[in-house]
Design a protein around this motif. Sequence first.
Motif: not given
Ligand SMILES: CCCCC/C=C\C/C=C\C/C=C/C(=O)SCCNC(=O)CCNC(=O)[C@H](O)C(C)(C)COP(=O)(O)OP(=O)(O)OC[C@H]1O[C@@H](n2cnc3c(N)ncnc32)[C@H](O)[C@@H]1OP(=O)(O)O
Length: 268
Positions: A30, A68-70, A64, A32, A114-115, A258, A262, A266, A72, A137, A141, A144
């Motif tokens: 993804l 998926a951003g940072f 696809k 990440r 997100a990122a 996860e 997720f 989704k 987690i 998004n 999660m 913020a």
């Molecule tokens: C007060 C001041 C501000 C303070 C804020 C503090 C900190 C925040 C800082 C910055 C902001 C944040 C930025 C970010 O980027 S946060 C991350 C946001 N990302 C997401 O929300 C991603 C969500 N993911 C999805 O919706 C889906 O996974 C997808 C990308 C659409 C892909 O879907 P698909 O069906 O293909 O895959 P799965 O959902 O089955 O995912 C496979 C596998 O990967 C895991 N996963 C998905 N995304 C992440 C992620 N970002 N980090 C870690 N893991 C992730 C998912 O859960 C699955 O895991 P599994 O164990 O089931 O295989």
Amino acid sequence: MGTLVRTSKFLSAARDINGIVTITMRRPPLNRMNLEFMSEFSNVLRDLERDNCPGAILTSYSNKVFSAGFDIGELCNPEPERFNDFYTEVQNNWTQLYGSTFPTVAVINGHAMAAGCLLALSCDYRVMIKNRTIGYNEMQMGLATPTWFTATMLNTVGHRHTELGVTLGKMFTTDEALNINLIDCVADSKEEGIQKALSFLEKFTHFLPKSYTFAKHSLRGPFIKQLKENQNEETQLAFRFLKDPEVIKKLEIVKDKEQTQFLTSKVA
Ligand SMILES: CCCCC/C=C\C/C=C\C/C=C/C(=O)SCCNC(=O)CCNC(=O)[C@H](O)C(C)(C)COP(=O)(O)OP(=O)(O)OC[C@H]1O[C@@H](n2cnc3c(N)ncnc32)[C@H](O)[C@@H]1OP(=O)(O)O
């Protein structure tokens, strides 16, 4: 694709005969972003600056997911030193990309969350493939949206769309994103997206690079300066936020989910 100028664990960069470099993110499944990913990204951008790159395209190996951003794992109940390194790298990366002296295009060939959305918004132009989604998004999660993320969207689509997008944690479809100018054009495939990106970058061959840099920095420079002046405070604020027991609990639930599904919202 062109000559490979750099390849690392999560990124490759290939230069075409006109000097345009295509950076492909490849951290399956993804893209990440963790500390190592961000450091590699910074190194590529530093090389491109050093080589007076005439333009760059950012895309994903996957049709696809753009990113998926940072990761987690970097955000859930982080260790202070690791988080400091990660967040500093993220901030440096943004100042490099948003303030690059060369034009950049994101070919968004998958979901950009997100990122991942920030990366795309930090480029100068966005081409997106049909039937994907893009947005900040974080709200969904339990997170913020950091100030400079918000500023980058605000500078692209204006106050109201940013306000709704950020506070609802909204993922925009390709069509919705085009309607609010979050993206600039749509393509049927990554290949068509790359062609559109090259056409955009071709425009800059007629300009003096220093004129382009001046124009870009007059628009984006004040926001970069603002982050640089507040970098430590931003890091501390985010760290404190992530250490809040409620936030940790929410992110742990997300991590547990996860294993099965997720997010309820989704995307297809
Ligand atoms: C007060 C001041 C501000 C303070 C804020 C503090 C900190 C925040 C800082 C910055 C902001 C944040 C930025 C970010 O980027 S946060 C991350 C946001 N990302 C997401 O929300 C991603 C969500 N993911 C999805 O919706 C889906 O996974 C997808 C990308 C659409 C892909 O879907 P698909 O069906 O293909 O895959 P799965 O959902 O089955 O995912 C496979 C596998 O990967 C895991 N996963 C998905 N995304 C992440 C992620 N970002 N980090 C870690 N893991 C992730 C998912 O859960 C699955 O895991 P599994 O164990 O089931 O295989």
